[in-house]
Design an enzyme around this catalytic site. Structure first.
Site, PDB file in Angstrom:
ATOM      1  N   ASN A 216      27.322  19.740  41.147  1.00 30.96           N
ATOM      2  CA  ASN A 216      26.453  20.830  41.588  1.00 30.96           C
ATOM      3  C   ASN A 216      25.116  20.744  40.869  1.00 30.96           C
ATOM      4  O   ASN A 216      25.027  20.167  39.776  1.00 30.96           O
ATOM      5  CB  ASN A 216      27.123  22.182  41.295  1.00 30.96           C
TER       6      ASN A 216
ATOM      7  N   LYS B 266      32.673  38.157  54.131  1.00 29.02           N
ATOM      8  CA  LYS B 266      33.923  37.495  53.733  1.00 29.02           C
ATOM      9  C   LYS B 266      34.501  37.995  52.408  1.00 29.02           C
ATOM     10  O   LYS B 266      35.718  37.980  52.216  1.00 29.02           O
ATOM     11  CB  LYS B 266      33.724  35.978  53.662  1.00 29.02           C
TER      12      LYS B 266
ATOM     13  N   SER C  16      32.646  31.077  68.352  1.00 28.86           N
ATOM     14  CA  SER C  16      34.066  31.455  68.383  1.00 28.86           C
ATOM     15  C   SER C  16      34.510  32.074  69.708  1.00 28.86           C
ATOM     16  O   SER C  16      35.592  31.738  70.201  1.00 28.86           O
ATOM     17  CB  SER C  16      34.386  32.402  67.222  1.00 28.86           C
TER      18      SER C  16
ATOM     19  N   VAL D  52      25.354  22.663  36.718  1.00 30.37           N
ATOM     20  CA  VAL D  52      26.684  22.190  36.321  1.00 30.37           C
ATOM     21  C   VAL D  52      27.586  23.345  35.890  1.00 30.37           C
ATOM     22  O   VAL D  52      28.799  23.309  36.105  1.00 30.37           O
ATOM     23  CB  VAL D  52      26.569  21.129  35.202  1.00 30.37           C
TER      24      VAL D  52
ATOM     25  N   ALA E 198      29.228  24.131  44.739  1.00 26.09           N
ATOM     26  CA  ALA E 198      30.223  24.963  44.061  1.00 26.09           C
ATOM     27  C   ALA E 198      30.196  26.398  44.585  1.00 26.09           C
ATOM     28  O   ALA E 198      30.570  27.336  43.889  1.00 26.09           O
ATOM     29  CB  ALA E 198      29.975  24.944  42.550  1.00 26.09           C
TER      30      ALA E 198
ATOM     31  N   THR F 297      32.881  36.620  59.290  1.00 29.37           N
ATOM     32  CA  THR F 297      31.885  35.626  58.898  1.00 29.37           C
ATOM     33  C   THR F 297      30.801  36.291  58.056  1.00 29.37           C
ATOM     34  O   THR F 297      30.923  37.467  57.685  1.00 29.37           O
ATOM     35  CB  THR F 297      31.319  34.903  60.145  1.00 29.37           C
TER      36      THR F 297
END
Length: 277
Positions: A151, A66, A17, A154, A128, A62
Site C-alpha cells: 500500500n 456498506k 445489478s 505501509v 489496503a 453499495t
C-alpha cells in the site's frame, strides 16, 4: 406474490445489478423483481426499516452504506463482521441478516481462471481499503497461507494484516518494494481505484518482471483492461478484470436469496453488453 429484491446506495443510477438479477429471474421463470433504491446517508435507518416493513426478500448494499448499515441489521455473518462491511442482506423469518459476498465472489472468480488450487499460492494484494480487506479475509477463509499487502501508506497495510485471525503469513510492503518483489508472487490482485476511468494512464505498480504463469487480477472493469493489466498481458500473464468479481458476488447473493443457481455465463455476457463491450 411477486418477491421484491433490490440494491441501496448513492449514487445508484449506474448500477448494473437490476439488469443482471431481473434477467436471471426471467430466465428461471421466477415471479420476482430487483429494483435500485437511491438512499441518502442520513435516512439509511428509516430506509432499512421501510424495506423490512415492505417485506423485501433481500437486497444488496453499495457505496456509501456498506459499513453504516451494520447497526440496523438483526444479525451479521461472522465473515462479514471480520471484514467490517455488508453488501448483501437476507430477510429471513422476520430478521435482516448481513453478509459480505464481495470477497467470496472474488475468490470464486479467481478460481474460475486458476488451473491450480489457490491454497498453495503466494499472493500479493495491492491496496489496503475495504475491497482489499474483503478479499484478504476471504482468501484466508479458503486456506490461502501466504498473502502480502502493498500500500502507498505501509501502516494501513500493517493494520489490515494485524486484524487477521487465520494462520496466514503476511508482510506489509511499500509499493516500491512490491515492484521489486513482483517476481516472487503467483497471483497479484489490484484492489484500488488507481487506473479507473478517466485516469486510465495511472497504475499502482509497474509490471516489469513477472514469473511465468502469474495471474494478475484487477477489480476495476472500466476500462476493461487497465494499465496494469495491459502491462501484465505484455509479460505473458493470465489477466482478469473486475467483471468476473462483480458477476460472481451477484450470483452468490442471488443463490443466498432464492436457493437457485443463476447462469454465470449469461450474467457476465449481459454485464459486458451493458458496459458496451
Amino acid at each position: 406474490m411477486k418477491q421484491l429484491y433490490g440494491v441501496i446506495g448513492n449514487p445508484i443510477g449506474h448500477s448494473l445489478s437490476p439488469v443482471m438479477h431481473n434477467n436471471a429471474f426471467e430466465h428461471l421463470n421466477m415471479d420476482a423483481h430487483y429494483h435500485a433504491f437511491l438512499v441518502e446517508e442520513e435516512v439509511l435507518g428509516e430506509a432499512v426499516r421501510g424495506l423490512k416493513a415492505l417485506g423485501i426478500s433481500g437486497f444488496n448494499v453499495t457505496t456509501p452504506h456498506k459499513v453504516a448499515i451494520m447497526e440496523y441489521l438483526d444479525e451479521i455473518d461472522p465473515l462479514a463482521r471480520k471484514i467490517g462491511a455488508v453488501n448483501t442482506v437476507v430477510h429471513k423469518n422476520g430478521r435482516l441478516i448481513g453478509y459480505n459476498t464481495d470477497g467470496i465472489g472474488f475468490v470464486r472468480a479467481l478460481q474460475s481462471i486458476s488451473h491450480e488450487p489457490l491454497q498453495g499460492k503466494r499472493i500479493l494484494l495491492l491496496g489496503a481499503g475495504g475491497a482489499s480487506r474483503a478479499i484478504y479475509f476471504s482468501l484466508a477463509d479458503v486456506g490461502v497461507k501466504e498473502i502480502d499487502v502493498a500500500n502507498r501508506t505501509v501502516d494501513k497495510a500493517k493494520e489490515l494484516i494485524a486484524a487477521r485471525t487465520a494462520d496466514v503469513n503476511s508482510v506489509a510492503l511499500s509499493l516500491e518494494k512490491a515492484t521489486e518483489e513482483q517476481g516472487n508472487y503467483d497471483i497479484i490482485i489490484q484492489t484500488t481505484t488507481i487506473g479507473m476511468h478517466p485516469h486510465v494512464e495511472h497504475t499502482p505498480l509497474q509490471i516489469c518482471s513477472l514469473k511465468k504463469g502469474t495471474i494478475v487480477s484487477d477489480i476495476i472493469y472500466n476500462p476493461f483492461e487497465t494499465k496494469i493489466l495491459c502491462e501484465a498481458k505484455e509479460q505473458g500473464a493470465i489477466i482478469q478484470n473486475g467483471i468476473d468479481m462483480f458477476v460472481y458476488q451477484g450470483a452468490l447473493a442471488f443463490e443466498m436469496w432464492t436457493g437457485s443457481v443463476p447462469n454465470i455465463g449469461r450474467m457476465k455476457q449481459l454485464v459486458i453488453e451493458k458496459l458496451g463491450g
